[in-house]
Design an enzyme around this catalytic site. Structure first.
Site, mmCIF file in Angstrom:
data_model
loop_
_atom_site.group_PDB
_atom_site.id
_atom_site.type_symbol
_atom_site.label_atom_id
_atom_site.label_comp_id
_atom_site.label_asym_id
_atom_site.label_seq_id
_atom_site.Cartn_x
_atom_site.Cartn_y
_atom_site.Cartn_z
ATOM 1 N N CYS A 146 0.869 -1.173 0.000
ATOM 2 C CA CYS A 146 0.000 0.000 0.000
ATOM 3 C C CYS A 146 0.909 1.226 0.000
ATOM 4 C CB CYS A 146 -0.955 -0.008 1.194
ATOM 5 S SG CYS A 146 -0.141 -0.043 2.806
ATOM 6 N N THR A 147 0.364 2.403 0.230
ATOM 7 C CA THR A 147 1.155 3.631 0.095
ATOM 8 C C THR A 147 2.250 3.738 1.143
ATOM 9 O OG1 THR A 147 -0.781 4.760 -0.813
ATOM 10 C CG2 THR A 147 1.041 6.143 -0.051
#
Length: 411
Positions: free
Chosen positions: A256-257
Site C-alpha cells: 500500500c502507500t
C-alpha cells in the site's frame, strides 16, 4: 481517506513571516530547540533536501505500540506542537499513532525527533517528501481516535507483531518481484498470481489509486474505500484475487502507500488462516525512495493536496516545480473516466458538482466539454464549482458561493 482541500496559495507569505518569527523566538529562548541529528538509514529524518528558510515538507509515519493513556498522550503532543507551523492529521489511541502532516521543515522534523526520543517510538520509520506550495493540509487535526484507520480496526490484534505480515525491506521486495516475474509468462500471470511459484501480488489500496500507478502484475482493487475491501473474505469471487487460493502454500505479497493498511489487513487474513503473508515495509513511498521505480508503473496517489507524486519526487534534488510524470507511449493503463481514452497526466480531479465530488481521471477534451464534471447530468447540478485550470483540490463551497453572490450584486 478523504483528501483535504489545498491551502490557498496567497497564505504562504504570511506563513513564512510567522515561521521566521517563531524560529527567531525559539533560537533566543533558554533551552531552545536543539539541532536535528541524522539517524540510521531507514529510521531517521533525512529526506527532503537541504534546509532553507520557509521550506515545507510532508511527513508520514505510523507505529503500533501500547499506549496506556492515549488522551493524556494527545495532550503531550498538543503542548509540543503549540506555536509550531504544522498542519495535518495525527491520530492517537491505545494501539499507537498514525500521522500525516506538513509544515516548515524545522517544525516538522522537530516533532519527529521529539517523538523518537520516547523509547516507545524510537524505532519508528519517518518518511519525508517535498511540498512546493506551502502546506499540503488545511489545518491540524491532532486528537484521540478510537480507530487509527477508517472502518474500525480497534478490535484487531495490531499490537501483536506475530499477527501481522512479515515485513520485507525495499531491496528484498524488489528481488522478490524480479524473481516472481522472471518465471512467469505474461499470459499466465492472471490476477498477479505466479502459478509456478505460488506467489500472489496484492494491492491493498483503492481502485482510483491503482489507476495512476501500481506494481506490474498487481490486479486493480475493485473498491474505492479501504473499509470496503473484502480480499480473502469470500470463497469464490471473480473480483477477489484470493478466492480459492491455497492458504498454506501461497506466498501473498501485499503493498500500500505507506504500509499501515497492509499491516491492518494482514491481521484479518492471518485470522482467516493465510499463513505466508509479506508486506512492503514503509509501503510504496519507502520503496520509491530506496529502489526507484523498478517494477513500478506511473505515479503514487497521496492523500493530501498534492494528490499525485511522480517517483522522482522522492529524490527532491531531481524534482522541478510543477513537474508531472508522463507515461511512455507504451504504457496505456490509465484512461479517462468519461471517454476511456488514454490519459498521460496522472492526477485526479474532483467533479465540479459539489454534491457528487467524485475523484476521477479526465482527458483535456472531456474536462473542457463537461466543465470539470464527471458526467453530463452533473453539469446541471445547482452547486457547481468553477473548472480549475489544473488538477487542484477545491476550496470550501462558501468561497465559490460568496464569490458568485458578489458578482451577481455587481451585475
Amino acid at each position: 481517506e478523504r483528501s483535504p482541500a489545498t491551502e490557498r496559495g496567497d497564505e504562504r507569505p504570511r506563513l513564512l513571516r510567522e515561521g521566521r518569527r517563531r524560529r527567531a523566538w525559539r533560537a533566543h529562548r533558554p533551552g531552545g530547540v536543539a539541532a536535528l541529528t541524522p539517524t540510521a538509514e531507514g529510521q531517521g529524518v533525512d529526506g527532503g533536501g537541504t534546509s532553507a528558510g520557509g521550506e515545507f515538507v510532508v511527513v508520514n509515519f505510523y507505529h503500533f505500540v501500547p499506549i496506556e493513556n492515549p488522551k493524556a498522550e494527545v495532550s503531550k503532543h498538543q503542548m509540543f506542537l503549540q506555536g509550531r507551523d504544522v498542519h495535518g492529521r495525527i491520530y492517537i489511541n491505545k494501539q499507537g499513532i498514525n500521522a500525516q502532516y506538513s509544515g516548515l521543515r524545522e517544525d516538522a522534523l522537530a516533532y519527529a525527533e521529539w517523538l523518537k526520543e520516547d523509547d516507545r517510538f524510537s524505532g519508528i520509520l519517518i518518511q519525508i517528501s517535498p511540498t512546493l506550495r506551502g502546506h499540503a493540509f488545511p489545518r491540524l487535526k491532532l486528537r484521540y481516535k478510537p480507530s487509527l484507520l477508517e472502518g474500525g480496526v480497534s478490535h484487531l490484534p495490531l499490537i501483536d507483531p506475530t499477527m501481522r505480515a512479515t515485513p520485507l525491506s525495499p531491496s528484498e521486495w524488489r528481488l522478490r518481484l524480479q524473481d516472481m516475474n522472471s518465471s512467469v509468462e505474461p499470459s499466465s500471470n492472471e490476477r498477479g498470481l505466479n502459478h509456478n511459484r505460488k506467489i500472489l501480488l496484492l494491492d491493498v489500496r483503492n481502485g482510483y489509486e491503482w489507476d495512476i500507478g501500481h506494481f506490474n502484475g498487481a490486479q486493480r482493487p475493485d473498491v474505492d474505500c479501504f473499509r470496503s475491501t473484502t480480499f480473502g473474505q469470500t470463497e469464490q469471487s471473480d473480483s477477489d484475487p484470493l478466492a480459492g487460493v491455497d492458504k498454506a502454500n501461497t506466498e501473498i505479497l501485499m503493498y500500500c502507500t505507506g504500509g499501515i493498511r497492509c499491516d491492518v489487513y494482514s491481521t484479518i487474513l492471518r485470522k482467516r488462516g493465510y499463513q505466508n503473508l509479506f508486506t512492503l515495509s514503509g509501503g510504496v513511498s519507502h520503496y520509491l525512495k530506496s529502489e526507484g521505480p523498478v517494477g513500478w508503473v506511473g505515479n503514487l496517489f497521496v492523500f493530501d493536496s498534492r494528490l499525485s507524486l511522480p517517483p522522482s519526487a522522492y529524490k527532491p534534488e531531481n524534482i522541478a516545480e510543477g513537474e508531472v510524470e508522463v507515461l511512455p507511449e507504451s504504457s496505456t493503463f490509465a484512461s479517462c473516466y468519461i471517454c476511456r481514452s488514454h490519459v498521460s497526466e496522472l492526477r485526479h480531479r474532483n467533479c465540479a458538482n459539489l454534491d457528487c465530488n467524485l475523484l476521477f481521471l479526465s482527458c483535456p477534451s472531456c474536462m473542457e466539454e463537461l466543465r470539470g464534471c464527471c458526467c453530463p447530468d452533473c453539469t446541471y447540478a445547482p452547486r457547481l464549482r468553477p473548472v480549475h485550470p489544473a488538477n487542484q483540490r477545491y476550496e470550501k463551497w462558501y468561497i465559490y458561493r460568496d464569490s458568485e453572490m458578489q458578482r451577481n450584486s455587481l451585475a
